[in-house]
Design a protein around this motif. Sequence first.
Motif, PDB file in Angstrom:
ATOM      1  N   ILE A 195      -3.813  -0.060  11.491  1.00 56.40           N
ATOM      2  CA  ILE A 195      -3.439   0.806  12.329  1.00 56.40           C
ATOM      3  C   ILE A 195      -2.146   1.421  11.801  1.00 56.40           C
ATOM      4  CG2 ILE A 195      -2.775   1.658  14.570  1.00 56.40           C
ATOM      5  CD1 ILE A 195      -4.825  -0.479  15.520  1.00 56.40           C
ATOM      6  N   VAL A 196      -1.558   2.420  11.429  1.00 53.28           N
ATOM      7  CA  VAL A 196      -0.461   2.989  10.811  1.00 53.28           C
ATOM      8  C   VAL A 196       0.114   3.942  11.539  1.00 53.28           C
ATOM      9  CG1 VAL A 196       0.357   3.936   8.568  1.00 53.28           C
ATOM     10  CG2 VAL A 196      -1.490   2.079   8.475  1.00 53.28           C
ATOM     11  N   PHE A 197       1.213   4.081  11.935  1.00 51.84           N
ATOM     12  CA  PHE A 197       2.019   4.865  12.506  1.00 51.84           C
ATOM     13  C   PHE A 197       2.296   5.778  11.569  1.00 51.84           C
ATOM     14  CE2 PHE A 197       6.398   6.449  13.593  1.00 51.84           C
ATOM     15  CZ  PHE A 197       5.985   7.174  14.779  1.00 51.84           C
ATOM     16  N   SER A 198       1.882   7.235  12.008  1.00 55.97           N
ATOM     17  CA  SER A 198       2.021   8.343  11.072  1.00 55.97           C
ATOM     18  C   SER A 198       3.386   9.346  11.779  1.00 55.97           C
ATOM     19  CB  SER A 198       0.809   9.123  11.227  1.00 55.97           C
ATOM     20  OG  SER A 198       0.996  10.459  10.322  1.00 55.97           O
ATOM     21  N   GLU A 199       4.398   9.359  11.203  1.00 51.38           N
ATOM     22  CA  GLU A 199       5.447  10.106  11.902  1.00 51.38           C
ATOM     23  C   GLU A 199       5.677  11.119  10.903  1.00 51.38           C
ATOM     24  OE1 GLU A 199      10.290   9.192  12.934  1.00 51.38           O
ATOM     25  OE2 GLU A 199       9.110   7.864  11.764  1.00 51.38           O
ATOM     26  N   GLY A 200       5.603  12.310  11.707  1.00 56.63           N
ATOM     27  CA  GLY A 200       5.797  13.578  10.936  1.00 56.63           C
ATOM     28  C   GLY A 200       4.734  13.911  10.095  1.00 56.63           C
ATOM     29  N   ASN A 201       5.102  14.512   8.614  1.00 61.41           N
ATOM     30  CA  ASN A 201       4.257  14.778   7.859  1.00 61.41           C
ATOM     31  C   ASN A 201       4.332  14.018   6.442  1.00 61.41           C
ATOM     32  OD1 ASN A 201       6.746  15.235   6.759  1.00 61.41           O
ATOM     33  ND2 ASN A 201       6.309  17.636   6.364  1.00 61.41           N
ATOM     34  N   LYS A 202       4.921  12.661   6.965  1.00 59.61           N
ATOM     35  CA  LYS A 202       4.884  11.449   5.657  1.00 59.61           C
ATOM     36  C   LYS A 202       3.756  11.209   5.218  1.00 59.61           C
ATOM     37  CE  LYS A 202       9.304   9.611   7.290  1.00 59.61           C
ATOM     38  NZ  LYS A 202      10.000   8.253   7.881  1.00 59.61           N
ATOM     39  N   ASP A 203       3.612  10.853   3.989  1.00 64.05           N
ATOM     40  CA  ASP A 203       2.138  10.422   3.478  1.00 64.05           C
ATOM     41  C   ASP A 203       2.200   8.808   3.571  1.00 64.05           C
ATOM     42  OD1 ASP A 203       0.064   9.489   2.162  1.00 64.05           O
ATOM     43  OD2 ASP A 203       0.537  10.525   0.072  1.00 64.05           O
ATOM     44  N   MET A 204       1.900   8.477   4.922  1.00 58.65           N
ATOM     45  CA  MET A 204       1.875   7.021   5.286  1.00 58.65           C
ATOM     46  C   MET A 204       0.808   6.206   4.595  1.00 58.65           C
ATOM     47  SD  MET A 204       4.107   6.986   7.398  1.00 58.65           S
ATOM     48  CE  MET A 204       3.968   5.155   8.127  1.00 58.65           C
ATOM     49  N   MET A 205      -0.144   6.766   3.851  1.00 62.78           N
ATOM     50  CA  MET A 205      -1.108   5.941   3.397  1.00 62.78           C
ATOM     51  C   MET A 205      -0.489   5.347   1.903  1.00 62.78           C
ATOM     52  SD  MET A 205      -4.295   4.813   2.885  1.00 62.78           S
ATOM     53  CE  MET A 205      -5.487   5.849   3.604  1.00 62.78           C
ATOM     54  N   LEU A 206       0.113   6.574   1.420  1.00 65.21           N
ATOM     55  CA  LEU A 206       1.137   5.813   0.320  1.00 65.21           C
ATOM     56  C   LEU A 206       2.069   5.167   0.369  1.00 65.21           C
ATOM     57  CD1 LEU A 206       1.580   6.429  -2.945  1.00 65.21           C
ATOM     58  CD2 LEU A 206       2.932   8.474  -2.141  1.00 65.21           C
ATOM     59  N   SER A 207       2.812   5.187   1.334  1.00 67.63           N
ATOM     60  CA  SER A 207       4.094   4.475   1.650  1.00 67.63           C
ATOM     61  C   SER A 207       3.578   2.985   2.016  1.00 67.63           C
ATOM     62  CB  SER A 207       5.028   4.920   2.711  1.00 67.63           C
ATOM     63  OG  SER A 207       4.198   5.192   3.938  1.00 67.63           O
ATOM     64  N   TYR A 208       2.279   3.156   2.881  1.00 68.65           N
ATOM     65  CA  TYR A 208       1.845   1.832   3.422  1.00 68.65           C
ATOM     66  C   TYR A 208       1.344   1.075   2.071  1.00 68.65           C
ATOM     67  CZ  TYR A 208       0.525  -1.319   7.571  1.00 68.65           C
ATOM     68  OH  TYR A 208       0.557  -1.989   8.570  1.00 68.65           O
ATOM     69  N   SER A 209       0.689   1.677   1.130  1.00 67.66           N
ATOM     70  CA  SER A 209       0.018   0.951   0.061  1.00 67.66           C
ATOM     71  C   SER A 209       1.314   0.281  -0.901  1.00 67.66           C
ATOM     72  CB  SER A 209      -0.448   1.843  -0.862  1.00 67.66           C
ATOM     73  OG  SER A 209      -1.825   2.726  -0.124  1.00 67.66           O
ATOM     74  N   GLU A 210       2.373   1.135  -0.911  1.00 65.49           N
ATOM     75  CA  GLU A 210       3.516   0.570  -1.439  1.00 65.49           C
ATOM     76  C   GLU A 210       3.992  -0.595  -0.831  1.00 65.49           C
ATOM     77  OE1 GLU A 210       6.048   3.860  -1.917  1.00 65.49           O
ATOM     78  OE2 GLU A 210       4.959   4.771  -3.709  1.00 65.49           O
ATOM     79  N   PHE A 211       3.855  -0.647   0.280  1.00 69.20           N
ATOM     80  CA  PHE A 211       4.601  -1.698   1.247  1.00 69.20           C
ATOM     81  C   PHE A 211       3.698  -2.887   0.950  1.00 69.20           C
ATOM     82  CE2 PHE A 211       5.237  -3.353   5.693  1.00 69.20           C
ATOM     83  CZ  PHE A 211       6.446  -3.567   5.502  1.00 69.20           C
ATOM     84  N   ILE A 212       2.406  -2.881   0.842  1.00 65.31           N
ATOM     85  CA  ILE A 212       1.817  -4.296   1.177  1.00 65.31           C
ATOM     86  C   ILE A 212       1.239  -4.520  -0.465  1.00 65.31           C
ATOM     87  CG2 ILE A 212       1.106  -3.940   3.377  1.00 65.31           C
ATOM     88  CD1 ILE A 212      -1.749  -3.296   3.059  1.00 65.31           C
ATOM     89  N   GLY A 213       1.097  -3.656  -1.219  1.00 63.73           N
ATOM     90  CA  GLY A 213       0.798  -4.012  -2.378  1.00 63.73           C
ATOM     91  C   GLY A 213      -0.714  -3.472  -2.986  1.00 63.73           C
ATOM     92  N   TYR A 214      -1.346  -2.936  -1.933  1.00 61.64           N
ATOM     93  CA  TYR A 214      -2.937  -2.371  -2.247  1.00 61.64           C
ATOM     94  C   TYR A 214      -2.970  -1.393  -1.143  1.00 61.64           C
ATOM     95  CZ  TYR A 214      -3.884  -5.817   1.473  1.00 61.64           C
ATOM     96  OH  TYR A 214      -3.817  -6.438   2.537  1.00 61.64           O
ATOM     97  N   THR A 215      -4.028  -0.740  -1.259  1.00 60.69           N
ATOM     98  CA  THR A 215      -4.640   0.534  -0.447  1.00 60.69           C
ATOM     99  C   THR A 215      -5.194   0.137   0.639  1.00 60.69           C
ATOM    100  OG1 THR A 215      -4.450   2.224  -2.317  1.00 60.69           O
ATOM    101  CG2 THR A 215      -5.887   2.596  -0.432  1.00 60.69           C
ATOM    102  N   PRO A 216      -4.955   0.117   1.533  1.00 62.19           N
ATOM    103  CA  PRO A 216      -5.779  -0.718   3.024  1.00 62.19           C
ATOM    104  C   PRO A 216      -6.604   0.399   3.599  1.00 62.19           C
ATOM    105  CG  PRO A 216      -3.448   0.122   3.750  1.00 62.19           C
ATOM    106  CD  PRO A 216      -3.607   0.541   2.257  1.00 62.19           C
ATOM    107  N   LYS A 217      -7.639  -0.462   4.224  1.00 63.51           N
ATOM    108  CA  LYS A 217      -8.507   0.574   4.932  1.00 63.51           C
ATOM    109  C   LYS A 217      -7.718   0.988   6.426  1.00 63.51           C
ATOM    110  CE  LYS A 217     -11.733  -2.600   5.474  1.00 63.51           C
ATOM    111  NZ  LYS A 217     -13.171  -3.062   5.940  1.00 63.51           N
TER     112      LYS A 217
END
Length: 298
Positions: A195-217
Amino acid sequence: MNLQQLEYFKKIAETENFTTAANLASVTQPALSKAISKLEAELNVPLFERNGRNVKLTSFGEAFLKHTNLALLEIEKGIRELHDMVNPDKGTISIASTYCIGAYFMPYIISDFLKSCPHTKFQFNHESTSEILNDLKDGKIDLGFYDNIDDLHKHVEIKSIPVKKEEYVLIVPKNHQLSCQTEVSLKDLKDESFIVFSEGNKDMMLSYSEFIGYTPKISIEPNEVSMLGGLVSAGAGITIVPNTPLINTNTLSIIKIKEDLGYKTIYMGWLKDSYMSPMSKKFRDYVISLSSNSYKLE
């Protein structure tokens, strides 16, 4: 030119309608039109393009509005300063924070401060980091709280100091297979739904992928940070969040992460070399004192 004309001009620019502006200013429409005509005659330029009672700014009007806003803001700040001089123990503190910080950090800070200064009033908004920095520069707020200051070098007028540092943790529902673990590796979460908090129009998928090192579901992307805990508790997914006192340990398990994800650092900022009311200074110093005591940075 007088202050009333500037206030009329601003209201018309905001509403783009003479009748609406006249109602807001509690003045007749003919009186409003006459005041603006005198202002245009004095400036020797048209400020509005008229289409009946509806109007829009000309290029001259757009340029003059910027200075009008600054002038009216300075007058407002001057009035506040005089009030502060008369009543230094009372006052209004204008602050803004990002949504996340406003959800779990600011309520504790403000409520504790009000115990010792009960006559204080707060004007509090949720904004993006860039909006907060711009509002500080424009003098619209006294203090800002944010965590993303990658472009702070562009805002040399602002003083930013760290006031809280938080470790990132994984939260899962109590019935989750990982709930009994005290520590987990990110590589073991690849099959999990996040579950990923989406704030405004940020690309949360991209930032979360960078955060944990892989693209999550990603199962859900709520736009309210307050929804995260409830969604995780309900079994909709898991999430990585800063370790804060608001995490409900009755329904959630907090698990440390083996990998070093760094820390979420909360900053407090204010405009350098600018007037700040005694009460705003008191609150600023109070937050700074917390950062060196109960909220000490590690």
